[in-house]
Design an enzyme around this catalytic site. Structure first.
Site, PDB file in Angstrom:
ATOM      1  N   HIS C  61       0.970  -1.129  -0.094  1.00 25.29           N
ATOM      2  CA  HIS C  61       0.004   0.021   0.249  1.00 25.29           C
ATOM      3  C   HIS C  61       0.763   1.389   0.059  1.00 25.29           C
ATOM      4  O   HIS C  61       1.766   1.276   0.380  1.00 25.29           O
ATOM      5  CB  HIS C  61      -0.895   0.063   1.292  1.00 25.29           C
ATOM      6  CG  HIS C  61      -2.284  -0.917   0.970  1.00 25.29           C
ATOM      7  ND1 HIS C  61      -3.026  -0.553  -0.157  1.00 25.29           N
ATOM      8  CD2 HIS C  61      -2.479  -1.931   1.559  1.00 25.29           C
ATOM      9  CE1 HIS C  61      -4.025  -1.420  -0.108  1.00 25.29           C
ATOM     10  NE2 HIS C  61      -3.814  -2.345   0.993  1.00 25.29           N
ATOM     11  N   SER C 351      -5.713  -5.394   6.682  1.00 22.85           N
ATOM     12  CA  SER C 351      -5.008  -4.618   5.822  1.00 22.85           C
ATOM     13  C   SER C 351      -4.605  -3.328   6.572  1.00 22.85           C
ATOM     14  O   SER C 351      -5.427  -2.890   7.416  1.00 22.85           O
ATOM     15  CB  SER C 351      -5.972  -4.199   4.535  1.00 22.85           C
ATOM     16  OG  SER C 351      -5.333  -3.746   3.644  1.00 22.85           O
TER      17      SER C 351
HETATM   18  C1  LIG Z   1      -9.534  -9.622   1.656  1.00 17.83           C
HETATM   19  C2  LIG Z   1      -8.270  -9.023   1.972  1.00 17.83           C
HETATM   20  C3  LIG Z   1      -7.316  -8.123   1.402  1.00 17.83           C
HETATM   21  C4  LIG Z   1      -6.222  -7.812   1.882  1.00 17.83           C
HETATM   22  N1  LIG Z   1      -5.390  -7.072   1.103  1.00 17.83           N
HETATM   23  C5  LIG Z   1      -4.262  -6.380   1.570  1.00 17.83           C
HETATM   24  C6  LIG Z   1      -3.512  -5.569   0.804  1.00 17.83           C
HETATM   25  O1  LIG Z   1      -3.842  -5.561  -0.448  1.00 17.83           O
HETATM   26  N2  LIG Z   1      -2.468  -5.194   1.192  1.00 17.83           N
HETATM   27  C7  LIG Z   1      -1.691  -5.618   2.368  1.00 17.83           C
HETATM   28  O2  LIG Z   1      -0.982  -5.009   2.898  1.00 17.83           O
HETATM   29  N3  LIG Z   1      -2.528  -6.207   3.368  1.00 17.83           N
HETATM   30  C8  LIG Z   1      -3.814  -6.969   2.976  1.00 17.83           C
HETATM   31  N4  LIG Z   1      -4.825  -7.532   3.649  1.00 17.83           N
HETATM   32  C9  LIG Z   1      -4.076  -7.874   4.957  1.00 17.83           C
HETATM   33  C10 LIG Z   1      -3.230  -9.149   4.943  1.00 17.83           C
HETATM   34  O3  LIG Z   1      -3.528 -10.053   4.152  1.00 17.83           O
HETATM   35  C11 LIG Z   1      -3.276  -9.580   6.400  1.00 17.83           C
HETATM   36  O4  LIG Z   1      -2.892  -8.517   7.203  1.00 17.83           O
HETATM   37  C12 LIG Z   1      -2.142 -10.496   6.726  1.00 17.83           C
HETATM   38  O5  LIG Z   1      -2.085 -11.715   5.516  1.00 17.83           O
HETATM   39  C13 LIG Z   1      -2.240 -11.276   8.136  1.00 17.83           C
HETATM   40  O6  LIG Z   1      -1.122 -11.990   8.291  1.00 17.83           O
HETATM   41  P1  LIG Z   1      -0.971 -12.708   9.715  1.00 17.83           P
HETATM   42  O7  LIG Z   1       0.185 -13.222   9.809  1.00 17.83           O
HETATM   43  O8  LIG Z   1      -1.198 -12.038  10.722  1.00 17.83           O
HETATM   44  O9  LIG Z   1      -2.289 -13.652   9.635  1.00 17.83           O
HETATM   45  P2  LIG Z   1      -2.400 -15.331   8.926  1.00 17.83           P
HETATM   46  O10 LIG Z   1      -2.050 -15.051   7.695  1.00 17.83           O
HETATM   47  O11 LIG Z   1      -3.871 -15.523   9.082  1.00 17.83           O
HETATM   48  O12 LIG Z   1      -1.375 -15.904   9.827  1.00 17.83           O
HETATM   49  C14 LIG Z   1      -1.915 -16.605  10.837  1.00 17.83           C
HETATM   50  C15 LIG Z   1      -1.347 -18.142  11.102  1.00 17.83           C
HETATM   51  O13 LIG Z   1      -1.781 -18.658  12.450  1.00 17.83           O
HETATM   52  C16 LIG Z   1      -2.003 -19.806  12.373  1.00 17.83           C
HETATM   53  N5  LIG Z   1      -2.955 -20.280  13.511  1.00 17.83           N
HETATM   54  C17 LIG Z   1      -4.063 -19.881  13.759  1.00 17.83           C
HETATM   55  N6  LIG Z   1      -4.360 -20.349  15.225  1.00 17.83           N
HETATM   56  C18 LIG Z   1      -3.387 -21.444  15.453  1.00 17.83           C
HETATM   57  C19 LIG Z   1      -3.061 -22.119  16.409  1.00 17.83           C
HETATM   58  N7  LIG Z   1      -3.973 -22.302  17.435  1.00 17.83           N
HETATM   59  N8  LIG Z   1      -1.998 -22.823  16.460  1.00 17.83           N
HETATM   60  C20 LIG Z   1      -1.016 -22.757  15.389  1.00 17.83           C
HETATM   61  N9  LIG Z   1      -1.056 -22.110  14.240  1.00 17.83           N
HETATM   62  C21 LIG Z   1      -2.393 -21.027  14.282  1.00 17.83           C
HETATM   63  C22 LIG Z   1      -3.091 -19.776  11.010  1.00 17.83           C
HETATM   64  O14 LIG Z   1      -3.227 -21.134  10.531  1.00 17.83           O
HETATM   65  C23 LIG Z   1      -2.206 -18.898  10.176  1.00 17.83           C
HETATM   66  O15 LIG Z   1      -1.491 -19.450   9.235  1.00 17.83           O
HETATM   67  C24 LIG Z   1      -5.812  -8.267   3.185  1.00 17.83           C
HETATM   68  C25 LIG Z   1      -6.620  -8.838   3.868  1.00 17.83           C
HETATM   69  C26 LIG Z   1      -7.874  -9.436   3.112  1.00 17.83           C
HETATM   70  C27 LIG Z   1      -8.720 -10.597   4.173  1.00 17.83           C
END
Ligand SMILES: Cc1cc2nc3c(=O)[nH]c(=O)nc-3n(C[C@H](O)[C@H](O)[C@H](O)COP(=O)(O)OP(=O)(O)OC[C@H]3O[C@@H](n4cnc5c(N)ncnc54)[C@H](O)[C@@H]3O)c2cc1C
Ligand SMILES: Cc1cc2nc3c(=O)[nH]c(=O)nc-3n(C[C@H](O)[C@H](O)[C@H](O)COP(=O)(O)OP(=O)(O)OC[C@H]3O[C@@H](n4cnc5c(N)ncnc54)[C@H](O)[C@@H]3O)c2cc1C
Ligand code: SF4
Lengths: 418, 124, 487
Positions: C61, C351
């Site tokens: 972004h 996001s």
């Molecule tokens: C529709 C959409 C569009 C988006 N577009 C953008 C964009 O264009 N640009 C941008 O910067 N961001 C965007 N985002 C935001 C971005 O995708 C997220 O902020 C980011 O992927 C989050 O990553 P995370 O690692 O925090 O979560 P996740 O990728 O969900 O990672 C968390 C992990 O924890 C694991 N987990 C959960 N519970 C447990 C447990 N009990 N034991 C072991 N493992 C566990 C899960 O399986 C998962 O793999 C978007 C999000 C969405 C939904």
């Protein structure tokens, strides 16, 4: 980089590619077939059911038998065959065309050819193309992939099956899945009539009491990891009726929802593609918009019979040879798809050398009439006992047919079905 | 003999697909709804003893070509199909094999063979 | 990447355990791998990036969508700047193609003015207000009603899962232990340590725990007796268009945002396909990734408002993602827990989480230091991963040379995306042994045939390389088996 030179290079070694190559060799020119798989035959090798060859060999064969008849001819004709080799691009060169071919065995090979015949076949439409909503679990296969898995690889993709689409591939797979011990719970067809041959409805569905849901769609796929059930909805005024929807528990969904010519290679070579057939636009000699590149078989338009693909390809081989000998048609008339006709292939005809046309209708009808008009005058009529969109119609034109046509070079031949 | 029954069927001898009614009357079989003579023949056979071609695959000893496609040389009675399939699935064919090789001869005295429909090479 | 399924009862002892191998957890792990400390990265799914991080817009972004008071804005600005260096080190596809926000009337133009000022306050680099003419110069495919807009040249696109794979590969290379199919179900304190239990009986002991569990961060917080909060899933549905589409813009196109979301976008993906979407809909079920028939029409309508040539016939796939929103603020919650000792919360990462992730890694490292974790730099830290050749980037002449080194590059397995056997084998050897894992790593099965041609070949390669049986091959782990029997 290795380099080889031929008069004609054929891309794809299915029914069409083999038939085209055999014809080129029969006329004494050098020819190579390049095929990505480890054997010739193309899609035929997974079609183990019978129903092939009635036109070409006057007997009913299975797909592999039909293919082997042609493999023998290819071998007898002394055609070079590159197996497990993919053509990645076609470039223009001063001598003609250069094909860049990738394989494990020979690295990248450059094939030089004066003329190229495209015979790459088609691919299946998939879930994305029909946009079925729901989850995205394992257990959703195209019917052709399932056919490959069962018949060639020997794996069973699922136990409780629902099939989307009543085309012949779907119907044949309904029987095949039943014969490997799976339960087929139904075939769901969006149209009000079945897309496949009646004999396949009888032998592949009725024999096993598999229900056929006409004017129905699979409106939802459910299941977290593997497919668990699908929702089937009748169409009322063209939209799925939720009130009358019902669920079928199943672990597998096979999609038999149409084929699309595989023309990425052709497009990259600059070949013009028809939005209606998704195949190349060709003249009366099956030559595409790029001089020296010809197209035939399923990559030109989807054929429902391998026999037709082979017949068309043989002519294409002959046309490629003629082109190399500088024999070009003096005149070509444009062919127009008239009432109730989706397309006619090829889109042009040489009035000095009339041959075969293939067409697909937009309607289902018994006792239909094929009408050909030249500048609005009827020049030929023929009775068609039965037409439906999924069955290709072949029309033979003889010299006698066109003798008194008095065609001008801007004349248009309109083909319609009533 | 059990009471004569009436069967509804679709003729599959050509694409017209006539819907036919077939029943027994005075020791002969009556076919109604057919548009031509082929329909009558089909109707009689389908009434008395429906038969089907069987196309299938059998196991081989090769990793590269694990399945060999096969078919019956003619139609066999419908009720014998399941048993034939079981027999085919229990076979294991040693490659190489040539197209047309008979794998099962005169299956259950029907005069029908099962043949290989593909030529497959042995181990390289 | 090393193998995941250790025996039940197996104990792994580390200094820091990170729960969740999405983009947040991955970036935190890589950041920490530069220090002398033992780290475990724990993931419940069969592969990394199978959570929120696999299905999103993939946009880096431009730093103007939210105001400067938010933590997410500060991390977005910082994260964006870190991407160029990351790309050099980690070899993932990334293009700084730029972002346009499209105003279709004067009312919307006023909002553009607001976004522009906001962007300036945030410190977004290079943003400009554009006239109608300037907009058409930048994007000739725009709807003729466009009256002007905003241009953020620093914005870009990545393949999110591919990015996470590279980040994790780098982390593992520098000593991080990756534990997959490790679902954290229970935890207790034992002296100075957290004892973390998996559903299958495996155990991790760690002094510090980082909760980066995405949609399930609330649940994991509960398991550790930490703060109570609720993550609300907000669904976004997308349609993917074939690379043949005529509707591929040069830059990411945003409409003027609404209160709840950034609106529906037209995104030229870094691999040449086009994404349209996402919708925004609050739902209950955090595992509901279904797509719905009524949404397609909406998405197409909205996309066509900006690019009229978007066509339904170009659609090759549909999917959806869930935003892990922490309402009502919607900001990131990244902090040291006040209830549970040595426990760091990384929650509400919606996001711009992807953009911010590299900065989240730094931020969490600093929080760990603040919480008393001793971190000294590793002398032998290597930020680079080995570059894997991709046959589609090679001309035939270059390819011929490559094939002399490894003939498997000559066997093209996925025809739609032009992926060779060598690339698939590399994915399998890197530990990606599900069909989806290989798809996200290599792009095989991602093109217009969606695996119709190549998936059985990939299955055979997985079996050959790993010795797995046919009934162990899954789409994405657990019970997602692909083949149910053998003849
Ligand atoms: C529709 C959409 C569009 C988006 N577009 C953008 C964009 O264009 N640009 C941008 O910067 N961001 C965007 N985002 C935001 C971005 O995708 C997220 O902020 C980011 O992927 C989050 O990553 P995370 O690692 O925090 O979560 P996740 O990728 O969900 O990672 C968390 C992990 O924890 C694991 N987990 C959960 N519970 C447990 C447990 N009990 N034991 C072991 N493992 C566990 C899960 O399986 C998962 O793999 C978007 C999000 C969405 C939904
Ligand atoms: C799944 C399926 C089932 C069918 N079932 C029936 C049936 O039951 N009865 C019937 O009569 N007809 C059936 N058909 C139709 C009929 O078999 C075909 O019309 C006919 O076989 C088509 O022959 P072809 O040579 O045009 O294409 P194909 O047989 O598809 O041959 C194309 C060949 O080109 C090769 N190729 C493609 N691209 C390249 C490249 N870049 N480089 C090198 N090689 C390449 C492919 O590997 C393939 O071998 C079926 C078709 C399909 C797709
Ligand atoms: S009865 Fe004759 S016309 Fe009717 S379907 Fe049979 S073969 Fe065709």
């Amino acid at each position: 980089m290795h380099e080889r030179t031929y008069d004609v290079a054929v891309i794809g070694g299915g029914a069409a590619g083999m038939a085209a190559a055999v014809e080129v060799r029969r006329q004494g020119l050098s020819c190579a077939i390049v095929e990505r798989e480890n054997q010739l035959g193309g899609i035929l090798m997974q079609c183990i059911h019978n129903g092939f060859g009635v036109q070409e060999f006057k007997k009913e064969l299975s797909g592999p038998e039909f293919a082997e008849e042609f493999m023998d001819m290819v071998a007898d004709a002394g055609t070079d065959v590159f197996l497990s080799t993919t053509v990645d691009s076609i470039e223009e060169s001063e001598q003609g065309k250069e094909l860049y071919c990738y394989s494990r065995k020979n690295g990248v090979v450059k094939l030089n050819a004066q003329a190229v015949i495209l015979a790459m076949g088609c691919r299946e439409r998939n879930r994305g193309n029909i946009r079925t909503p729901g989850t995205r679990p394992a257990g959703v296969f195209t019917a052709g992939l399932a056919q490959r898995l069962v018949n060639v690889e020997g794996y069973i993709p699922g136990k409780n099956v629902v099939i989307v689409g009543s085309g012949d591939i779907g119907l044949i797979m309904a029987r095949r899945m039943t014969w490997v011990g799976a339960k087929v719970h139904g075939v769901v067809e969006i149209q009000p009539y079945p897309a496949g041959l009646t004999r396949n409805i009888v032998q592949c569905l009725n024999d096993f009491e598999i229900p056929l849901y006409l004017s129905h769609v699979v409106s939802r796929i459910e299941g977290k990891n593997r497919v668990e059930k699908v929702t089937v909805s009748p169409l009322v005024n063209g939209i799925p009726d939720e009130d009358q929807s019902f669920e079928i528990p199943c672990d597998t969904l096979l999609l038999s929802v149409g084929l699309v010519p595989e023309n990425e290679l052709s497009e990259n070579a600059g070949v013009e593609i028809s939005p209606i057939t998704s195949g190349a636009v060709v003249d009366s000699t099956m030559m595409t918009s790029v001089p020296g590149i010809f197209s035939c078989g399923n990559v030109l338009h989807v054929h429902d019979l391998a026999d037709y693909a082979a017949e068309e390809a043989r002519r294409t081989g002959a046309y490629a040879v003629a082109w190399l000998q500088n024999k070009k048609p003096a005149r070509q008339l444009r062919i127009k798809a008239g009432a109730n006709v989706r397309y006619v292939s090829p889109g042009m005809i040489n009035p000095e050398l009339p041959d075969k046309l293939y067409l697909r209708t937009l309607i289902v009808k018994n006792n239909a009439q094929l009408v050909m008009k030249l500048n609005n005058n009827i020049v030929k009529e023929r009775k068609l006992s039965h037409v439906q969109p999924s069955e290709m119609v072949s029309v033979k034109l003889t010299k006698k047919d066109v003798e008194d046509w008095h065609a001008e070079s801007d004349s248009v031949l309109e083909v319609s079905v009533q | 003999m059990s009471a004569p029954e009436t069967k509804e069927m679709i003729c599959i001898s050509c694409p017209i697909s006539c819907r036919m009614t077939v029943y027994e009357e005075n020791d002969s079989i009556v076919v109604k709804g057919n548009k031509c003579a082929r329909g009558k023949v089909y109707g009689e056979e389908e009434y008395l003893a429906p038969k089907r071609m069987v196309t299938c695959t059998v196991a081989t000893d090769s990793e590269e070509f694990p399945r060999l496609p096969v078919r019956t040389t003619a139609s066999i009675p419908k009720e014998t199909i399941d048993e034939l399939l079981q027999e085919l699935y229990s076979l294991n064919i040693k490659l190489p094999v040539k197209r047309g090789t008979t794998l099962i001869e005169n299956y259950h005295d029907t005069g029908v063979d099962v043949i290989a429909t593909m030529t497959l090479p042995g181990r390289a | 990447m090393q193998s995941n399924t250790n025996g039940a009862g197996e104990r792994t002892k580390v200094d820091i355990a990170i729960i969740g191998a999405g983009v947040s957890g991955a970036c935190i792990a890589r950041q920490l791998s530069a220090y002398e400390t033992e780290v475990a990265l724990i993931e419940k799914e069969a592969d990394v990036s199978f959570g929120v991080s696999k299905a999103n817009s993939g946009i880096v972004h431009g730093g103007f969508h939210h105001g400067p008071k938010y933590l997410k804005t500060r991390l977005e600005i910082r994260g964006n700047l870190m991407y160029d260096r990351l790309q050099r080190e980690l070899d993932f596809p990334f293009s700084r193609c730029g972002i346009l926000v499209v105003a279709l009337n004067d009312e919307e133009m006023k909002y553009i003015d607001h976004l522009y000022t906001q962007g300036l306050e945030n410190g977004a680099i290079g943003i400009e207000m554009c006239s109608r003419e300037r907009m058409f110069e930048l994007e000739p495919k725009l709807e003729s009603d466009c009256v002007g807009g905003l241009h953020a040249p620093g914005g870009g696109v990545i393949e999110p899962y591919r990015f996470v794979f590279s980040v994790v590969e780098s982390a593992v290379k520098n000593g991080v232990q990756l534990l997959r199919e490790f679902e954290v179900v229970k935890a207790e304190r034992s002296g100075e340590k957290h004892i973390v239990h998996a559903a299958d009986g495996r155990v991790v002991e760690a002094r510090y725990v980082v909760n980066a569990a995405g949609l399930f961060a609330d649940k994991v917080s509960g398991i550790f007796g930490a703060e109570e909060f609720q993550i609300t899933p907000r669904k976004g549905e997308y349609y993917l268009l074939d690379r043949k589409t005529k509707a591929c813009p040069n830059r990411v196109l945003f409409p003027v945002p609404t209160k709840v979301s950034k609106g529906m976008l037209v995104i030229p993906t870094v691999e040449g396909t086009v994404l349209i979407g996402p919708t925004a809909e609050e739902i209950e079920d955090k595992t509901d990734l279904s797509t719905n028939a009524d949404k397609l029409g909406q998405i197409l309508d909205q996309a066509r408002k900006m690019v009229p040539s978007v066509s339904q016939t170009d659609v090759i796939a549909a999917f959806s993602g869930l935003r892990p929103a922490l309402l009502p603020e919607g900001d990131f919650y990244i902090d040291i827990s006040e209830k549970t000792p040595n426990f760091i919360q990384v929650a509400g990462i919606q996001s711009p989480g992807l953009t911010a992730a590299p900065a989240i890694g730094e931020y969490v490292k600093d929080l760990l230091k603040k919480a008393g974790c001793r971190l000294t730099e590793k002398a032998d830290y290597d930020p680079f991963v080995t570059k894997l050749p991709r046959i589609r980037d090679y001309s035939p002449f270059e390819a011929d040379e490559l094939l002399k080194k490894d003939a498997a590059y000559g066997n093209l397995i996925c025809r739609c995306e032009k992926i060779s056997e060598a690339e698939i084998v590399a994915a399998i050897r890197a530990g990606h042994t599900t069909l989806d894992g290989i798809k996200y790593f290599t792009r095989a099965q991602m093109g217009r045939c969606q695996g119709g041609f190549c998936s059985y070949k990939i299955i055979k390669l997985i079996m050959r390389e790993t010795g797995m049986e046919y009934d162990q091959i899954t789409k994405n782990g657990r019970d997602s088996v692909v083949l149910t029997g053998r003849l």
